[in-house]
Design an enzyme around this catalytic site. Structure first.
Site, PDB file in Angstrom:
ATOM      1  N   ARG A  17     -16.254  18.937 -29.794  1.00  0.00           N
ATOM      2  CA  ARG A  17     -17.183  18.446 -30.810  1.00  0.00           C
ATOM      3  C   ARG A  17     -18.059  17.306 -30.280  1.00  0.00           C
ATOM      4  O   ARG A  17     -19.173  17.091 -30.750  1.00  0.00           O
ATOM      5  CB  ARG A  17     -16.467  18.025 -32.092  1.00  0.00           C
ATOM      6  CG  ARG A  17     -17.415  17.810 -33.266  1.00  0.00           C
ATOM      7  CD  ARG A  17     -16.702  17.576 -34.580  1.00  0.00           C
ATOM      8  NE  ARG A  17     -16.464  18.782 -35.346  1.00  0.00           N
ATOM      9  CZ  ARG A  17     -17.260  19.239 -36.332  1.00  0.00           C
ATOM     10  NH1 ARG A  17     -18.346  18.563 -36.674  1.00  0.00           N
ATOM     11  NH2 ARG A  17     -16.975  20.328 -36.977  1.00  0.00           N
ATOM     12  N   GLU A  55     -17.424  12.496 -42.878  1.00  0.00           N
ATOM     13  CA  GLU A  55     -17.607  11.987 -41.515  1.00  0.00           C
ATOM     14  C   GLU A  55     -19.014  11.500 -41.184  1.00  0.00           C
ATOM     15  O   GLU A  55     -19.157  10.498 -40.478  1.00  0.00           O
ATOM     16  CB  GLU A  55     -17.214  13.084 -40.507  1.00  0.00           C
ATOM     17  CG  GLU A  55     -15.741  13.399 -40.514  1.00  0.00           C
ATOM     18  CD  GLU A  55     -15.443  14.702 -39.791  1.00  0.00           C
ATOM     19  OE1 GLU A  55     -15.984  15.747 -40.214  1.00  0.00           O
ATOM     20  OE2 GLU A  55     -14.699  14.687 -38.813  1.00  0.00           O
TER      21      GLU A  55
END
Lengths: 467, 780
Positions: free
Chosen positions: B326, B729
């Site tokens: 990621r 997030e």
């Protein structure tokens, strides 16, 4: 106290977040009677011994609702303004907020609120909604606890019997002396006993060090030692005086020392921890000792009936070693009235402004003569050596000099020979040394007239008269 | 389906989805009666479990003498790897490299070797210290540099993403530069530490209350450790006292240890970690060293980017593979790179096994992307904001990511423009630079950074969710779903969906604890996806019940189905309005099922790591932050003076909760990049293992001026739950603006001629070191 609340009483609203007095999730309210006034203080239950409640009443988050079940104004504000996310820190915040509401002169100023809440960590909200809730709660006229004032006073008066108390438990015993004489006798009888004032350090020996302490003697609850007096020698701070109580009197003498004290520990820690305890434990990174050494403080010790005093810096002999005889205890510390022409500055440097142990603490006391020369310089540092320590070479470089760029440079060179700091998790030796030298620059900029008005600090700047 | 049925609700019930509603537990939170694991009533005979931890970073265990531990009165037993009935294994990704208890070898300082099971926690803690363990030390690799030097053993396959020809692109670029950025790790510091309570039941059943983000995985781990099928293990969690990714896989260890203790003794057993043990044992955010090379032109256009992203993963794989992946997915942040190549190096080290943490590697990649922007700005003399706007993803063209996904809704440029205007970025930047000239000690800096964050689990199979909704005959509703509540307000949003759809007020809808017994086979509540996935599953269940009620009411009261509508506190049936309880009661008597499960899987997504191609994300969430800081150049102390954030939550499910996520996420992100520093000593011992030494932001560290706004009129272009966007997030990344602003302040030392290359965390020491380097550059 926290284990008793959670395990014995199943009052689980008070949370354990760190068990070392740093997160505030276990904050409770302790109310004591001082004269005719009830004094409400927030403390960290995790590092308080249960017996420290002698003569006090304890309130936890479960006690805040009104008898009819209505939320306390602080609780209501936290609900209305989304002050809780995961909710784990919330009871501790609520208790600190209630304590702040009950603090005489509590203001809406953000700096004051920040200070009141510095001992409570929240990982979810970023604090903004909590501060909004604090402001809303401050507009409330009062709370349900106010209706209990007289009943609490009556109860606390009945508890004050003036007797020395001995408590025996499975792991040892505790002595709560009723007077300094009783303390002196008890400690002389058992010099191996552990003295406890506010337990902000000794508490950790138990919660983290898992130590068993067979005999504890309380210093913090001795009425004779719980005194702040103006004496011919100076401001005398008794061994039972907390940082919270000492802050304003010290700040009246030395404003910058007051600002450092505001940043020692947190509100909860200062409500329990004492000025003399911060000396007694001999830590090289306590913030109190360098402040007091620079201020020329004297330590008052007592052993049995023998009293003696010594300049504070002489108390710190080496790492883990202090000039204290078996059975001898600290009675007080005395801060002399600053001479005319004194400039006092103190700088606390840490990773975080509030509630952090200093990487470096520098305290400077310069006395200027009428001609503008530095007549005397007392400089003390914490975090730079194995003990709180003066900077003799730097002092010598300043003494008798006009406060000029050249003097500054000479002092900075001298500073490099005064200390050989260590590296640890707080900072490297390089950082400590560099900052110590740079703090002389800050001192110069703040006190040399040609730099008047220059911004030098991000925390705790209070406008002070320039020389 | 969802759109048409939603339209039936003519009016939105107060507090229903898309409106602000306080947290469902708010009154309990403030009263101290919201229960966390350690607050639950203790079963009779409860035992307490405390781990004994390794004091070496890498060693063979020569011998273990636990007699003194066993001899302590109150100790019931001491369990080691040999006492685990099933697999001694808690690898979250099935790699088999993560023993629950060390077996013959320890691989990091703090690894659990045994557990003490005792009548009280105090007894267990003291007894655990009495173990005598003899070690034969082995070479330990503690950080990225040492790992590379030792040959670079990886915990996971490296990933390469590329598009175009980076070599040619770099060679052809008029200008190029290279550099390296170091990004520190981060301790989660959830206020509630890891905790689990296990209670044995009939015939091998085990009930576990766990502070876990991933009840299903905890269930599987406990079942494997006990060597029983999953149907004997039930895992339940009502709420967590914070998690932030730290309880996605790391909660499994305490749950399994409590379970093996309960299994061994036949008594309930609780493991609640002391804060120091928690920080010594559990993984953290990955720290990275990222090497970059970029080709660009004088106008600041990026032409080619080559990056190698190396991460300290710790002793086991845990979730490091997808985390490091990621980082690559976000090393472009919001920018189009014409030719690009990213490579990962997930390095094995003898430290805690790093794990999920809010952003899951993404923020680290974004820090690198923003460093590249900054480098180009200093190299060209442009305002970094101009470089950002120039390189932001386009619409129609310049819109393909390094993983070959098309960016369909690039709104980062528009958000940056709106925010710059709103917070007066240009004028303030000018004014600060002017003021810095006459301020020798304190310098101020400002930066405005965007975020584009991909929403979906990159492990495609995780993008599914289930729900179970019951309507009782009195018209009250109970909602269950697979997501967990960790403070983010997920349960509140789920309640709001049911409220809106049924037209009910808050007091008629109850959420219950998440349990594997009600909704099975769930995904971790992670990747910001909780509301997206579970919200649609709840909606599906609600719609099934509504459809039955509509059909029943139409038949019963003889009206067309279109004539049945759910209004706030009542159901329109033809000409009359009847109460919801009346309807549900009548439906019950007519034998209509009032319970339904719901299911959802995210459409459109796919990802092939082998080819580095796909559409891993359903959509992107966007935002921008502008931070102004003051920096003391004598000490490195710093303060955030003002922050303005404009954030895209789509059509927000709950604006108050989303603002809370943004404010909190920002402060956490700023803490990561400034004061939060993890320090290990030369023996591999973590020295910052408690809040006394590890400093998260305190109250006074929040920005003095803090303006947070949601982007208006910005419904998600994808058909998410009521067109909302995930918000857990992405706002964490806004902390990057602080790092860049500090860097801007430092740049004043060299008259803004060179990039300060400030690494993170920008502690006072890091800032002072950078300032010293700048001063030296300036004097040459």
């Amino acid at each position: 106290m926290l284990d008793w609340l959670r395990e014995d009483r199943r009052r689980t609203g008070t949370k354990e977040g760190c068990n070392e007095g740093d997160c505030g999730a276990c904050t409770v309210l302790v109310v004591r009677l001082e004269g005719e006034t009830l004094v409400w203080r927030a403390v960290n239950a995790c590092i308080q011994f249960l017996w420290m409640l002698d003569g006090a009443q304890l309130f936890t988050v479960e006690d805040l609702r009104s008898p009819e079940g209505a939320l306390h104004p602080v609780q209501q504000a936290m609900v209305d303004l989304h002050g809780a996310q995961c909710g784990f820190c919330t009871p501790g915040f609520v208790m600190s907020m209630v304590a702040y509401c009950k603090t005489p002169g509590a203001s809406m100023e953000e700096d004051a609120i920040n200070t009141a809440l510095a001992g409570n960590l929240c990982r979810c909200t970023g604090y903004a909604p909590i501060v909004r809730a604090m402001k809303q709660a401050l507009t409330a006229p009062g709370d349900a606890l106010d209706t209990q004032t007289e009943a609490i006073k009556t109860r606390l008066k009945a508890l004050a019997d003036g007797q020395t108390v001995e408590i025996k438990g499975p792991e040892g015993r505790v002595t709560l002396p009723a007077s300094a004489d009783a303390l002196a006798a008890a400690y002389q009888a058992d010099p191996q006993a552990t003295l406890v004032a506010g337990a902000t350090d000794v508490g950790l020996w138990v919660t983290k060090g898992l130590r068993t302490l067979p005999h504890l003697i309380s210093v913090g609850l001795v009425p004779d030692l719980h005194k702040i007096e103006h004496t011919p020698e100076g401001l005398r701070i008794g061994a039972a005086v907390t940082y919270t109580e000492a802050k304003e009197p010290i700040a009246a003498l030395l404003p910058d020392a007051g600002e450092v004290i505001r940043r020692i520990g947190s509100t909860q820690v200062r409500n329990a921890g004492t000025v003399c305890g911060n000396i007694g434990n001999g830590s090289p990174i306590g913030d109190g000792p360098p402040l007091l050494i620079a201020a020329g403080a004297e330590l008052k010790l007592r052993c049995g009936d023998v009293h003696r005093s010594l300049p504070l810096e002489e108390y710190f002999v080496a790492y883990g070693k202090q000039d204290r005889q078996p059975g001898e205890f600290i009675e007080a510390v005395v801060i002399p009235q600053p001479q005319p022409g004194t400039v006092f500055r103190a700088y606390k440097i840490s990773k975080r402004f509030d509630q952090d142990i200093s990487a470096v603490l520098g305290a400077f006391s310069l006395v200027f003569d009428e001609a503008g020369r530095i007549a005397t310089a007392r400089i003390a540092f914490g975090g730079m050596a194995a003990t709180p320590k003066r900077a003799p070479a730097t002092e010598a470089a300043l003494q008798g000099q006009f406060w000029t760029e050249a003097t500054l440079k000479a002092a900075q060179e001298a500073m490099k020979t005064d200390f050989a700091p260590i590296s640890d998790m707080r900072s490297s030796a390089w950082y400590r040394q560099t900052v110590a030298v740079n703090l002389l620059t800050r001192l110069f900029v703040e006190t040399a007239p040609e730099h008047a008005g220059t911004e030098t600090r991000l925390a705790g700047w209070k406008e002070q008269a320039h020389v | 389906m969802s759109e048409t049925l939603a339209k039936q609700t003519a009016q939105i019930v107060p507090g229903g989805a898309s409106k602000s509603l306080r947290h469902e537990s708010a009154r309990m939170h403030v009263s101290g009666n919201a229960a966390y694991i350690d607050d639950l009533p203790e079963p009779q005979g409860l035992l307490h479990v405390v781990p004994g931890l390794s004091t070496k970073a890498h060693a063979r265990i020569v011998s273990m003498d636990l007699e003194a531990v066993r001899a302590v009165p109150g100790v019931v037993c001491v369990l080691t790897a040999a006492d685990i009935p099933g697999d001694n294994q808690v690898s979250a990704v099935g790699k088999g490299d993560e023993p629950l208890l060390a077996d013959g070898e320890v691989c990091f300082y703090g690894q659990p070797i045994f557990v003490v099971v005792a009548e009280s926690r105090g007894v267990a803690r003291r007894a655990a210290k009495l173990a005598k363990i003899e070690y034969e030390e082995r070479p330990a690799v503690l950080n990225i540099a040492q790992a590379r030097e030792a040959g670079g053993v990886l915990v996971w396959r490296p990933l390469v993403m590329s598009r175009g020809d980076v070599e040619t692109g770099l060679a052809a670029a008029p200008r190029r530069l290279s550099g390296q950025v170091t990004v520190g790790g981060q301790e989660h510091f959830y206020l509630e530490g890891q905790a689990a309570l296990a209670q044995p039941g009939e015939e091998g059943e085990m009930r576990v209350w766990s502070s876990t983000q991933h009840p299903t995985e905890t269930q599987h781990m406990v079942a494997h450790c006990l060597h029983v099928p999953s149907n004997l293990v039930t895992v339940e969690v009502r709420r967590m006292g914070g998690a932030f990714g730290g309880k996605e896989s790391q909660a499994n260890t305490p749950a399994c240890l409590a379970a093996i203790a309960a299994h061994a003794t036949g008594r309930a057993a609780k493991m609640r970690l002391d804060r120091d043990d928690d920080m010594m044992m559990t993984g953290k955010r990955h720290d990275f060293v990222i090497d970059y090379e970029v080709g660009f032109d004088d106008a600041g256009n990026i032409l080619a980017v080559d990056m190698v992203l190396a991460a300290r993963c710790g002793w086991a794989a845990d979730l490091s593979g997808p985390v490091v992946d990621r980082a690559l997915f976000h090393a472009d942040n919001a920018y189009f790179y014409p030719d690009v190549r990213f490579k990962s190096e997930p390095l094995k080290t003898n430290t805690q096994s790093n794990t999920a943490y809010r952003g899951f590697g993404g923020p680290q990649g974004i820090v690198a992307a923003e460093r590249v922007i900054e480098e180009i700005a200093f190299a060209t003399g442009l305002d970094p904001l101009d470089v950002r706007v120039r390189n932001v993803y386009g619409t129609g063209t310049r819109n393909i990511t390094p993983y070959h996904m098309t960016v369909e809704d690039s709104i980062a440029a528009e958000i940056m423009a709106q925010l710059a205007e709103r917070c007066d970025y240009r004028q303030r930047r000018q004014a600060l630079r002017e003021a810095n000239k006459s301020s020798p000690c304190i310098k101020r800096g400002i930066a405005l950074t965007p975020v584009k964050f991909g929403i979906s689990f990159t492990a495609t199979h995780y993008n599914q969710a289930g729900a179970l909704v019951h309507v009782y005959t009195d018209g009250s509703v109970q909602v269950n779903h697979g997501g967990t509540e960790m403070g983010q307000g997920l349960h509140t949003k789920m309640v709001q969906i049911a409220m809106r759809e049924f037209g009910l007020t808050e007091d008629r809808v109850r959420i219950t604890a998440t349990t594997t017994g009600k909704v099975p086979n769930t995904s971790a509540t992670a990747a910001s996806s909780g509301a997206d996935l579970n919200g649609m599953a709840v909606l599906d269940a609600v719609h099934k019940i509504k459809a039955r009620l509509v059909s029943f009411a139409a038949e019963h009261w003889k009206v067309p189905e279109e004539g049945v509508q759910f209004l706030p506190d009542g159901v329109q049936v033809g000409e009359q309005v009847i109460s919801f309880p009346e309807l549900t009661k009548a439906a019950y008597f007519a034998r209509v099922s009032l319970s339904a499960n719901g299911f959802y899987k995210t459409p459109k997504i796919s990802w092939n790591a082998a080819t580095g191609r796909g559409r891993p994300f359903y959509y992107f969430a966007y935002g921008a932050a502008c931070a102004e800081v003051a920096v003391d150049l004598l000490t490195g102390e710093n303060r955030i003076e003002r922050v303005d954030i404009l954030h895209d939550a789509g059509q927000s499910l709950n604006p108050a909760i989303d603002i809370g996520q943004i404010e909190g996420g920002f402060v956490q992100g700023a803490g990561w990049l400034t004061m939060e520093e993890l320090v290990w000593d030369d023996t591999g011992r973590l020295r910052t293992h408690a809040p006394s030494t590890y400093k998260i932001p305190a109250c006074s560290d929040r920005p003095r001026i803090f303006n947070v706004a949601l982007l208006e009129h910005s419904p998600n272009q994808e058909a998410t739950i009521f067109r909302s966007k995930a918000v857990g997030e992405p706002p964490f990344v806004h902390g990057v603006a602080v790092l860049q602003a500090i860097s801007d302040a430092l740049a004043s030392l060299n008259d803004y001629q060179t990039c300060p290359q400030l690494d993170a965390p920008a502690t006072p020491e890091q800032i002072l070191r950078t300032a010293e380097r700048m001063r030296q550059q300036a004097s040459h």
